[in-house]
Motif scaffolding. Structure first.
Motif, PDB file in Angstrom:
ATOM      1  N   ILE A  50       5.119   8.991  48.034  1.00  0.00           N
ATOM      2  CA  ILE A  50       4.937   9.486  49.401  1.00  0.00           C
ATOM      3  C   ILE A  50       6.033  10.485  49.746  1.00  0.00           C
ATOM      4  CG2 ILE A  50       5.000   8.769  51.810  1.00  0.00           C
ATOM      5  CD1 ILE A  50       3.664   6.150  50.851  1.00  0.00           C
ATOM      6  N   LEU A  51       7.257  10.160  49.320  1.00  0.00           N
ATOM      7  CA  LEU A  51       8.395  11.032  49.616  1.00  0.00           C
ATOM      8  C   LEU A  51       8.180  12.418  49.011  1.00  0.00           C
ATOM      9  CD1 LEU A  51      11.057  10.385  51.081  1.00  0.00           C
ATOM     10  CD2 LEU A  51      12.139  10.368  48.843  1.00  0.00           C
ATOM     11  N   VAL A  52       7.722  12.438  47.766  1.00  0.00           N
ATOM     12  CA  VAL A  52       7.501  13.737  47.113  1.00  0.00           C
ATOM     13  C   VAL A  52       6.434  14.521  47.878  1.00  0.00           C
ATOM     14  CG1 VAL A  52       6.586  14.838  45.044  1.00  0.00           C
ATOM     15  CG2 VAL A  52       8.255  13.016  44.840  1.00  0.00           C
ATOM     16  N   LEU A  53       5.349  13.825  48.283  1.00  0.00           N
ATOM     17  CA  LEU A  53       4.284  14.526  49.009  1.00  0.00           C
ATOM     18  C   LEU A  53       4.778  15.050  50.352  1.00  0.00           C
ATOM     19  CD1 LEU A  53       1.018  12.511  48.385  1.00  0.00           C
ATOM     20  CD2 LEU A  53       1.771  14.611  47.332  1.00  0.00           C
ATOM     21  N   LEU A  54       5.668  14.267  51.002  1.00  0.00           N
ATOM     22  CA  LEU A  54       6.142  14.678  52.326  1.00  0.00           C
ATOM     23  C   LEU A  54       7.173  15.790  52.227  1.00  0.00           C
ATOM     24  CD1 LEU A  54       6.552  11.299  54.243  1.00  0.00           C
ATOM     25  CD2 LEU A  54       4.771  13.007  54.528  1.00  0.00           C
ATOM     26  N   VAL A  55       8.053  15.699  51.231  1.00  0.00           N
ATOM     27  CA  VAL A  55       9.168  16.649  51.162  1.00  0.00           C
ATOM     28  C   VAL A  55       8.736  17.960  50.532  1.00  0.00           C
ATOM     29  CG1 VAL A  55      11.416  17.066  50.112  1.00  0.00           C
ATOM     30  CG2 VAL A  55      10.922  14.859  51.161  1.00  0.00           C
ATOM     31  N   ILE A  56       7.977  17.880  49.448  1.00  0.00           N
ATOM     32  CA  ILE A  56       7.603  19.112  48.748  1.00  0.00           C
ATOM     33  C   ILE A  56       6.264  19.575  49.294  1.00  0.00           C
ATOM     34  CG2 ILE A  56       7.197  20.141  46.488  1.00  0.00           C
ATOM     35  CD1 ILE A  56       8.955  17.922  45.358  1.00  0.00           C
ATOM     36  N   ARG A  57       6.317  20.473  50.277  1.00  0.00           N
ATOM     37  CA  ARG A  57       5.077  20.938  50.886  1.00  0.00           C
ATOM     38  C   ARG A  57       4.433  22.018  50.020  1.00  0.00           C
ATOM     39  NH1 ARG A  57       4.472  19.257  56.270  1.00  0.00           N
ATOM     40  NH2 ARG A  57       5.701  17.366  56.399  1.00  0.00           N
ATOM     41  N   ASP A  58       5.242  22.666  49.223  1.00  0.00           N
ATOM     42  CA  ASP A  58       4.749  23.754  48.387  1.00  0.00           C
ATOM     43  C   ASP A  58       5.512  23.686  47.078  1.00  0.00           C
ATOM     44  OD1 ASP A  58       4.026  26.040  47.153  1.00  0.00           O
ATOM     45  OD2 ASP A  58       4.340  27.347  48.878  1.00  0.00           O
ATOM     46  N   HIS A  59       4.777  23.465  45.985  1.00  0.00           N
ATOM     47  CA  HIS A  59       5.487  23.252  44.720  1.00  0.00           C
ATOM     48  C   HIS A  59       6.252  24.491  44.282  1.00  0.00           C
ATOM     49  CE1 HIS A  59       1.537  24.905  43.512  1.00  0.00           C
ATOM     50  NE2 HIS A  59       2.267  25.572  42.652  1.00  0.00           N
ATOM     51  N   ARG A  60       5.875  25.674  44.825  1.00  0.00           N
ATOM     52  CA  ARG A  60       6.561  26.893  44.385  1.00  0.00           C
ATOM     53  C   ARG A  60       8.013  26.907  44.827  1.00  0.00           C
ATOM     54  NH1 ARG A  60       1.729  30.700  46.288  1.00  0.00           N
ATOM     55  NH2 ARG A  60       1.852  29.162  47.938  1.00  0.00           N
ATOM     56  N   ARG A  61       8.310  26.111  45.879  1.00  0.00           N
ATOM     57  CA  ARG A  61       9.709  25.992  46.308  1.00  0.00           C
ATOM     58  C   ARG A  61      10.591  25.482  45.178  1.00  0.00           C
ATOM     59  NH1 ARG A  61       9.699  24.752  52.000  1.00  0.00           N
ATOM     60  NH2 ARG A  61       8.739  26.594  52.898  1.00  0.00           N
ATOM     61  N   LEU A  62       9.998  24.628  44.337  1.00  0.00           N
ATOM     62  CA  LEU A  62      10.791  24.010  43.266  1.00  0.00           C
ATOM     63  C   LEU A  62      11.321  25.048  42.293  1.00  0.00           C
ATOM     64  CD1 LEU A  62       8.728  20.849  42.380  1.00  0.00           C
ATOM     65  CD2 LEU A  62      10.948  20.941  43.442  1.00  0.00           C
ATOM     66  N   GLN A  63      10.635  26.184  42.258  1.00  0.00           N
ATOM     67  CA  GLN A  63      11.055  27.194  41.295  1.00  0.00           C
ATOM     68  C   GLN A  63      12.463  27.680  41.604  1.00  0.00           C
ATOM     69  OE1 GLN A  63       8.263  30.388  40.897  1.00  0.00           O
ATOM     70  NE2 GLN A  63       9.364  31.295  39.196  1.00  0.00           N
ATOM     71  N   ARG A  64      12.811  27.647  42.884  1.00  0.00           N
ATOM     72  CA  ARG A  64      14.169  28.074  43.245  1.00  0.00           C
ATOM     73  C   ARG A  64      15.206  27.138  42.673  1.00  0.00           C
ATOM     74  NH1 ARG A  64      13.352  28.467  49.549  1.00  0.00           N
ATOM     75  NH2 ARG A  64      11.503  29.772  49.554  1.00  0.00           N
ATOM     76  N   ALA A  65      14.819  25.897  42.453  1.00  0.00           N
ATOM     77  CA  ALA A  65      15.792  24.893  42.005  1.00  0.00           C
ATOM     78  C   ALA A  65      15.817  24.786  40.493  1.00  0.00           C
ATOM     79  CB  ALA A  65      15.465  23.551  42.625  1.00  0.00           C
ATOM     80  N   THR A  66      15.395  25.855  39.801  1.00  0.00           N
ATOM     81  CA  THR A  66      15.276  25.770  38.345  1.00  0.00           C
ATOM     82  C   THR A  66      16.561  25.271  37.692  1.00  0.00           C
ATOM     83  OG1 THR A  66      13.676  27.556  38.330  1.00  0.00           O
ATOM     84  CG2 THR A  66      14.795  27.107  36.278  1.00  0.00           C
ATOM     85  N   TYR A  67      17.659  25.950  37.986  1.00  0.00           N
ATOM     86  CA  TYR A  67      18.893  25.592  37.284  1.00  0.00           C
ATOM     87  C   TYR A  67      19.548  24.356  37.863  1.00  0.00           C
ATOM     88  CZ  TYR A  67      18.205  29.570  34.386  1.00  0.00           C
ATOM     89  OH  TYR A  67      17.670  30.411  33.460  1.00  0.00           O
ATOM     90  N   THR A  68      19.332  24.109  39.168  1.00  0.00           N
ATOM     91  CA  THR A  68      19.781  22.833  39.734  1.00  0.00           C
ATOM     92  C   THR A  68      19.105  21.694  38.980  1.00  0.00           C
ATOM     93  OG1 THR A  68      19.648  24.008  41.813  1.00  0.00           O
ATOM     94  CG2 THR A  68      20.148  21.676  41.918  1.00  0.00           C
ATOM     95  N   ALA A  69      17.816  21.874  38.721  1.00  0.00           N
ATOM     96  CA  ALA A  69      17.071  20.837  38.001  1.00  0.00           C
ATOM     97  C   ALA A  69      17.639  20.646  36.607  1.00  0.00           C
ATOM     98  CB  ALA A  69      15.596  21.200  37.931  1.00  0.00           C
ATOM     99  N   LEU A  70      18.040  21.747  35.967  1.00  0.00           N
ATOM    100  CA  LEU A  70      18.612  21.633  34.625  1.00  0.00           C
ATOM    101  C   LEU A  70      19.879  20.785  34.664  1.00  0.00           C
ATOM    102  CD1 LEU A  70      18.957  22.440  31.625  1.00  0.00           C
ATOM    103  CD2 LEU A  70      20.233  24.405  32.429  1.00  0.00           C
ATOM    104  N   PHE A  71      20.783  21.127  35.605  1.00  0.00           N
ATOM    105  CA  PHE A  71      22.046  20.395  35.637  1.00  0.00           C
ATOM    106  C   PHE A  71      21.817  18.943  36.026  1.00  0.00           C
ATOM    107  CE2 PHE A  71      23.749  24.782  36.150  1.00  0.00           C
ATOM    108  CZ  PHE A  71      24.359  24.794  34.926  1.00  0.00           C
ATOM    109  N   ALA A  72      20.910  18.720  36.996  1.00  0.00           N
ATOM    110  CA  ALA A  72      20.614  17.337  37.386  1.00  0.00           C
ATOM    111  C   ALA A  72      20.059  16.566  36.186  1.00  0.00           C
ATOM    112  CB  ALA A  72      19.613  17.332  38.529  1.00  0.00           C
ATOM    113  N   GLY A  73      19.145  17.205  35.454  1.00  0.00           N
ATOM    114  CA  GLY A  73      18.520  16.527  34.320  1.00  0.00           C
ATOM    115  C   GLY A  73      19.525  16.192  33.241  1.00  0.00           C
TER     116      GLY A  73
END
Lengths: 157, 476
Positions: free
Chosen positions: B131-154
């Motif tokens: 539910i949280l993912v559906l509520l927070v991520i309204r547009d999956h394209r936003r995630l593209q901005r977090a590309t390198y954040t995602a790398l470091f988090a991963g």
């Protein structure tokens, strides 16, 4: 509990398991074949460029498809029917081109008497047939490059 | 060509009703399985059936309502399939709990902790994440901005179990962390982050990586200078293999990266490069373990020997799990013993890694095939979403999620059935394990978000370039 009851439970459970699988498959099936577009009723359409089932009959020698041969949308192919085709960046255009040098409604391709004509719709960067910019409906034979923005379109037989 | 224009008479069918019906059927199967195992193992209907059914129904009901509100056009099959697998997994864990408790009671030991309630709690956390993912991520394209954040988090999450004092070693693999009495597998969350990174990275780099290099037996191999990303992915996977001793996770990440590389560049050459690197790495690891006796690789040699010679007395100990699971499958046969009628508890780790063996034994090949078809449907819906999706990032993201599910199921089921060497991965949604459940629910939410955007009628969201002003060509 008797052996028979256990067997019935066992087989019944397997049957229900497959019932679920088959009902999901039937939903997929209606997804694929369920485009019932009866006039007032609801039908289903996926929001992707719909393929016409069969291009209308045409005489020999006439172009059958407009193909983007160069540019960001290269490879895009739209079959030619007997209706005009809008070229542009807008999603309502039949030839929807992802090129920022193309206007929202850039040009239109229309058939007349077996020949296709391209006409500029007041675009920002103009439309070119071959090397020259066009200023009115211009006939386009197959294989002649039509340039809009940074994209080149050709008609194929 | 009138078909390309939005036709007001044609409405996109949302199929939310079909989703609801399927969810009800899935819930009925799950609660039915729960009731059946109670009756067959203990001889009476366990009194928890009601609370279990109600709990699951409330969770799933909330998820369904959120899907109706947040993603009305989303794929109607994903949620029911997931509910089905999760519910059946809960029933199987409950079944194994019951046998364990019966055995303990017969031996006069203290009663062991039941795992099914805990798994139900984790399901609740998973649905909350969904539910949280559906509520927070309204547009999956936003995630593209977090590309390198995602790398470091991963990468950070992957390294977490190696931190002394936090990481816990279990069954040879160092992939757990223990925090406040709860053990957690950060690698599962890293999975989500790394898929986002792979998709975001490849969207930008795909054109360069698609350039063809040398041609070799009819296949365009990529250029040598473009091998950097795949080599780093390979090295990171090898590092996971060596330091965390986790073959499954290494395989999962490397496989997902190669699949996405192939999908984004449309070059089959990458599959050959990836396959070659994988084969080279596996061969090197095997040689390093058997001939050079490097202790870091000993577990790989054990796994491979247990796979090649499970009945050889020399490897009997390492192959015990596989042997037990194969006997389980054989005992189950075509139709299975029936729920609660087999002895899946004889397989070690029957609740987590070997839950497929429990299904094979109690539901037989018929039941196992149904489960595999459901996984196939989940993957198919993911790939379908990728096909329909209009933006490149969404396409790659959906493909990545589908590929992760596909690889994970293949690796687990292949390992348990002795098709490939056994690697420790969880079966998505079925296995006991909180972190995997939560991460997979989050992935499904991501997939629903993408498919909602993909299936929405084309006129509603304008493509980002459409509204922008047309650029003027400057002539020199």
């Amino acid at each position: 509990m008797s052996e028979l009851t256990l067997t019935i439970i066992k087989l019944g459970f397997l049957a229900v398991l497959w019932l679920f699988v088959l009902s999901t498959v039937s939903v997929i099936r209606s997804d694929l074949f369920g485009s019932r577009v009866t006039p007032p009723a609801r039908g289903e359409r996926r929001p992707k460029p719909a393929k016409p089932t069969r291009p209308p009959r045409r005489r020999k020698g006439e172009p059958s498809a407009a193909v983007v041969v160069q540019g960001a949308s290269a490879g895009l192919q739209v079959p030619l029917g007997d209706t005009p085709l809008a070229i542009g960046r807008g999603s309502e255009c039949e030839l929807h081109i992802d090129d920022e040098y193309v206007s929202t409604r850039h040009a239109v391709l229309r058939p007349q008497g077996g020949t296709w004509y391209v006409e500029d719709l007041g675009s920002t960067n103009g439309t070119f047939v071959g090397e020259s910019r066009i200023h009115g409906p211009t006939a386009v034979g197959s294989g002649i490059p039509v340039r809009v923005g940074k994209t080149i379109i050709e008609l194929y037989k | 060509m009138s078909e390309a224009q939005p036709n007001p008479a044609v409405q996109v069918r949302k199929r939310r009703g079909a989703e609801l019906v399927l969810i009800v059927v899935a819930l009925a199967v799950a609660v039915g399985a729960y009731a059946i195992v109670g009756i067959t193992v203990t001889g009476k209907l366990s009194q928890q059936v009601l609370s279990y059914g109600a709990g699951l129904a409330i969770l799933v009901g909330i998820a369904h309502v959120i899907v109706r509100i947040m993603t009305p056009y989303a794929d109607p099959l994903l949620l029911p399939c997931v509910v089905f697998l999760n519910g059946l997994g809960l029933a199987l864990i409950h079944r194994l709990d019951l046998t364990k408790i019966e055995n303990a009671r017969a031996n006069g030991e203290s009663l062991p902790r039941a795992d099914a309630p805990l798994q139900l709690t984790w399901t609740a956390v998973g649905v909350a994440a969904f539910i949280l993912v559906l509520l927070v991520i309204r547009d999956h394209r936003r995630l593209q901005r977090a590309t390198y954040t995602a790398l470091f988090a991963g990468v950070g999450l992957l390294l977490l179990p190696l931190v002394p004092g936090l990481g816990v070693r279990f069954q040879g693999a160092q992939i757990w962390i223990r925090f406040a009495g709860l053990s957690f597998q950060p690698g599962e969350i890293a999975k989500v982050c790394l898929i986002v990174f792979f998709a975001g990275y490849l969207v930008v780099k795909k054109d360069a990586l698609a350039l063809a290099g040398r041609r070799f037996i009819g296949i365009d191999l990529p250029r040598g200078r473009d091998l950097g990303p795949i080599l780093s992915a390979w090295l990171i996977s090898l590092a996971i293999l060596v330091f965390q001793r986790d073959l499954g996770t290494a395989l999962l990440f490397f496989g997902a990266f190669v699949v996405l590389l192939y999908v984004s560049t449309e070059r089959p050459g990458w599959l050959f490069v990836g396959g070659g690197l994988f084969a080279g790495g596996a061969w090197f690891a095997y040689i390093a373990a058997t001939s050079l006796h490097i202790p870091q690789f000993s577990h790989i040699a054990n796994r491979i020997n247990a796979w090649l010679h499970p009945f050889d007395p020399q490897y009997r100990e390492g192959a015990y799990q596989i042997i037990q699971s194969l006997y389980g499958f054989a005992y189950g046969g075509l139709l299975g013993r029936g729920l609660g009628e087999g002895h899946p508890n004889l397989v070690p780790l029957a609740k987590s890694d070997f839950i497929i063996a429990a299904i094979g034994e109690e539901l037989g090949l018929t039941g196992l095939m149904a489960i595999l078809v459901l996984y196939g449907i989940i993957v198919e819906r993911g790939l379908r979403t990728a096909l329909v999706c209009r933006d490149h990032f969404g396409k790659l993201l959906a493909t990545g999620v589908a590929a992760v599910f596909a690889i994970q199921v293949f690796v687990v089921v292949g390992g348990v059935t002795k098709l490939i060497p056994l690697t420790g991965l969880t079966t998505p949604f079925l296995s006991y394990g909180g972190s995997s459940l939560v991460a997979n629910w989050a992935l499904v939410a991501l997939m629903l978000r993408i498919s909602d955007q993909a299936r929405r009628p084309a006129t509603l969201p304008a493509a980002p370039t459409e509204d922008a002003l047309t650029q003027v060509v400057v002539r020199r």
